[in-house]
Write an enzyme that holds these catalytic residues in place. Structure first.
Site, PDB file in Angstrom:
ATOM      1  N   ARG A   1     -10.839   4.621  -0.896  1.00 22.48           N
ATOM      2  CA  ARG A   1     -11.508   5.513   0.055  1.00 22.48           C
ATOM      3  C   ARG A   1     -12.918   5.876  -0.391  1.00 22.48           C
ATOM      4  NH1 ARG A   1      -6.146   6.727   0.100  1.00 22.48           N
ATOM      5  NH2 ARG A   1      -5.136   6.931   2.155  1.00 22.48           N
TER       6      ARG A   1
ATOM      7  N   LYS B   1      -5.448   2.323  11.046  1.00 22.61           N
ATOM      8  CA  LYS B   1      -6.783   2.731  11.475  1.00 22.61           C
ATOM      9  C   LYS B   1      -7.711   2.772  10.257  1.00 22.61           C
ATOM     10  CE  LYS B   1      -6.163   6.376   9.147  1.00 22.61           C
ATOM     11  NZ  LYS B   1      -7.008   6.561   7.942  1.00 22.61           N
TER      12      LYS B   1
ATOM     13  N   ALA C   1       0.827  -1.205   0.000  1.00 23.93           N
ATOM     14  CA  ALA C   1       0.000   0.000   0.000  1.00 23.93           C
ATOM     15  C   ALA C   1       0.862   1.257   0.000  1.00 23.93           C
ATOM     16  CB  ALA C   1      -0.909   0.000   1.224  1.00 23.93           C
TER      17      ALA C   1
ATOM     18  N   TYR D   1       0.174 -13.222   2.028  1.00 28.60           N
ATOM     19  CA  TYR D   1       0.213 -12.778   3.414  1.00 28.60           C
ATOM     20  C   TYR D   1       0.466 -13.971   4.336  1.00 28.60           C
ATOM     21  CZ  TYR D   1      -2.135  -8.672   1.403  1.00 28.60           C
ATOM     22  OH  TYR D   1      -2.465  -7.589   0.642  1.00 28.60           O
TER      23      TYR D   1
ATOM     24  N   ILE E   1       0.654   4.035   1.663  1.00 36.21           N
ATOM     25  CA  ILE E   1       1.050   4.590   2.964  1.00 36.21           C
ATOM     26  C   ILE E   1       2.252   3.843   3.527  1.00 36.21           C
ATOM     27  CG2 ILE E   1      -0.572   3.169   4.292  1.00 36.21           C
ATOM     28  CD1 ILE E   1      -0.851   5.603   6.193  1.00 36.21           C
ATOM     29  N   ALA E   2       2.317   2.541   3.264  1.00 30.24           N
ATOM     30  CA  ALA E   2       3.463   1.759   3.736  1.00 30.24           C
ATOM     31  C   ALA E   2       4.731   2.192   3.016  1.00 30.24           C
ATOM     32  CB  ALA E   2       3.212   0.277   3.525  1.00 30.24           C
TER      33      ALA E   2
ATOM     34  N   HIS F   1      -8.901  -5.745   8.050  1.00 24.84           N
ATOM     35  CA  HIS F   1      -8.017  -5.517   9.188  1.00 24.84           C
ATOM     36  C   HIS F   1      -8.134  -6.574  10.280  1.00 24.84           C
ATOM     37  CE1 HIS F   1      -7.268  -0.936   8.381  1.00 24.84           C
ATOM     38  NE2 HIS F   1      -6.676  -1.731   7.513  1.00 24.84           N
TER      39      HIS F   1
ATOM     40  N   SER G   1       2.787  -9.452  -0.670  1.00 25.68           N
ATOM     41  CA  SER G   1       1.671  -9.073  -1.531  1.00 25.68           C
ATOM     42  C   SER G   1       0.969 -10.351  -1.940  1.00 25.68           C
ATOM     43  CB  SER G   1       2.161  -8.315  -2.763  1.00 25.68           C
ATOM     44  OG  SER G   1       1.098  -8.121  -3.690  1.00 25.68           O
ATOM     45  N   ARG G   2      -0.276 -10.222  -2.382  1.00 18.44           N
ATOM     46  CA  ARG G   2      -0.966 -11.398  -2.917  1.00 18.44           C
ATOM     47  C   ARG G   2      -0.396 -11.802  -4.277  1.00 18.44           C
ATOM     48  NH1 ARG G   2      -5.728  -8.752  -0.640  1.00 18.44           N
ATOM     49  NH2 ARG G   2      -6.489  -9.958   1.133  1.00 18.44           N
TER      50      ARG G   2
END
Length: 335
Positions: free
Chosen positions: A166, A100, A15, A61, A17-18, A82, A39-40
């Site tokens: 999002r 989050k 991702a 994963y 953000i990572a 999550h 990753s998948r």
């Protein structure tokens, strides 16, 4: 610096953000070693590992969770995955730092109560580790603004891409889940309290079905209110004011504080209107993702316990659920 070995952490997914925020942050602290990424898709994992200089790439994963050299994982996947991933990682003996919000709703989050004994779990609210928020809380606790009365927050960005996660409600998209959590968690942090009841107002995008404008009032009792608005189709902006009987604290960039840059909060004792007598408090440059990772690692090593865990994450989801219920019924909802 402790002589403890760094915690070997694996990253669950590639991702943005990572790759752009959290992995660089982890590398600012000697307490963590980014040892693997998954990753998948095996090729995606290998490409990310090569680009980021991560030694091991896993094509699933499950393979990461089964890796005996990995002690902990960071989960930045879509919100609807999550809890399942946190539980799977924990059952494999990995400590969990999860983005989050922790879950899709409170019922989903309650499953975190089944995390095995001894697993360190932390919902990734990096703001609680940033010096500007530690200082703001110190000022509130120390009476610098008198009797605390209110926090007011605004947080927004503009995103109308239908393909973006999002904007997909089935994956936990929408402004309240994505950014509404930040005014809530910082008010809980600064007030050192939990809300007693909430009232909310939500505008849904007619195409996406996600909330694009959400406002809420949270009553913390003892004369303390949080009011906030978050938007996903409004001009990018963020700001927080914490107001008391004799002063106020202004946090200029409260949530996306720039990495490795000095931050400023302002203390206004209300002598004159405007900025003429505001005291600027400068906080040292840091990386809040690095500080969060360091706190997580120290808890794993038994050096400093974390004040936050699964129950804290469940409480956040109860607050979000209550805001949604209030918006549907037009009434206050008790917590």
């Amino acid at each position: 610096m402790s002589t403890q070995k760094p915690v070997r952490i694996g990253v669950v997914s590639t991702a943005n953000i990572a790759r752009e925020k959290v992995i660089p942050g982890f590398r600012t602290t000697p307490w963590l070693e980014v040892a693997a990424i998954a990753s998948r898709n095996a090729n995606t994992a290998k490409a990310a590992a090569a680009a980021l200089g991560i030694p091991v790439a896993h094509g699933s994963y499950e393979a990461l969770f089964a890796d005996p050299t990995i002690e902990a994982v960071y989960i930045p996947t879509p919100n609807d995955s999550h809890v399942d991933l946190a539980l799977a990682a924990a059952r494999a003996g990995k400590h969990v730092l999860c983005e989050k919000p922790a879950a899709m709703n409170a019922k989903d989050a309650e499953r975190l109560a089944a995390l095995p004994q001894g697993i360190v779990y932390l919902e990734a609210f990096m703001v609680r580790h940033h010096p500007q928020w530690l200082k703001a809380r110190e000022l509130v606790r120390g009476g610098a603004i008198g009797k605390v009365a209110a926090a007011q927050a605004f947080f927004s960005y503009f995103l109308d891409d239908p393909a973006n996660i999002r904007n997909k409600p089935e994956n936990g998209g929408g402004g309240l889940w994505d950014i509404g959590v930040y005014p809530i968690v910082t008010a809980r942090f600064a007030f050192d309290a939990e809300p007693k009841r909430v009232v909310g107002l939500i505008e849904l995008d007619p195409t996406f079905g996600t909330d694009v404008l959400t406002s809420a009032i949270l009553d913390f009792g003892e004369g303390r209110h949080l009011t906030f608005t978050v938007g996903t189709q409004t001009v990018p902006h963020q700001h927080v004011n914490i107001v008391g009987s004799t002063g106020r604290i202004e946090v200029l960039i409260p949530f996306n504080a720039p990495a490795m840059a000095e931050t400023v909060i302002r203390l206004d004792r209300g002598k004159v209107l405007g900025d003429a007598e505001i005291e600027e408090i400068r906080l040292p440059a840091c990386d809040q993702y690095g500080l969060q990772g360091e706190a997580f690692a120290k808890a794993i090593r038994g050096v400093e316990p974390l004040p936050y865990g699964p129950r804290d994450a469940i409480q956040m989801m109860k607050i979000l659920d209550a805001i949604v219920e209030s918006a549907k019924t037009g009434r206050w909802v008790d917590l």
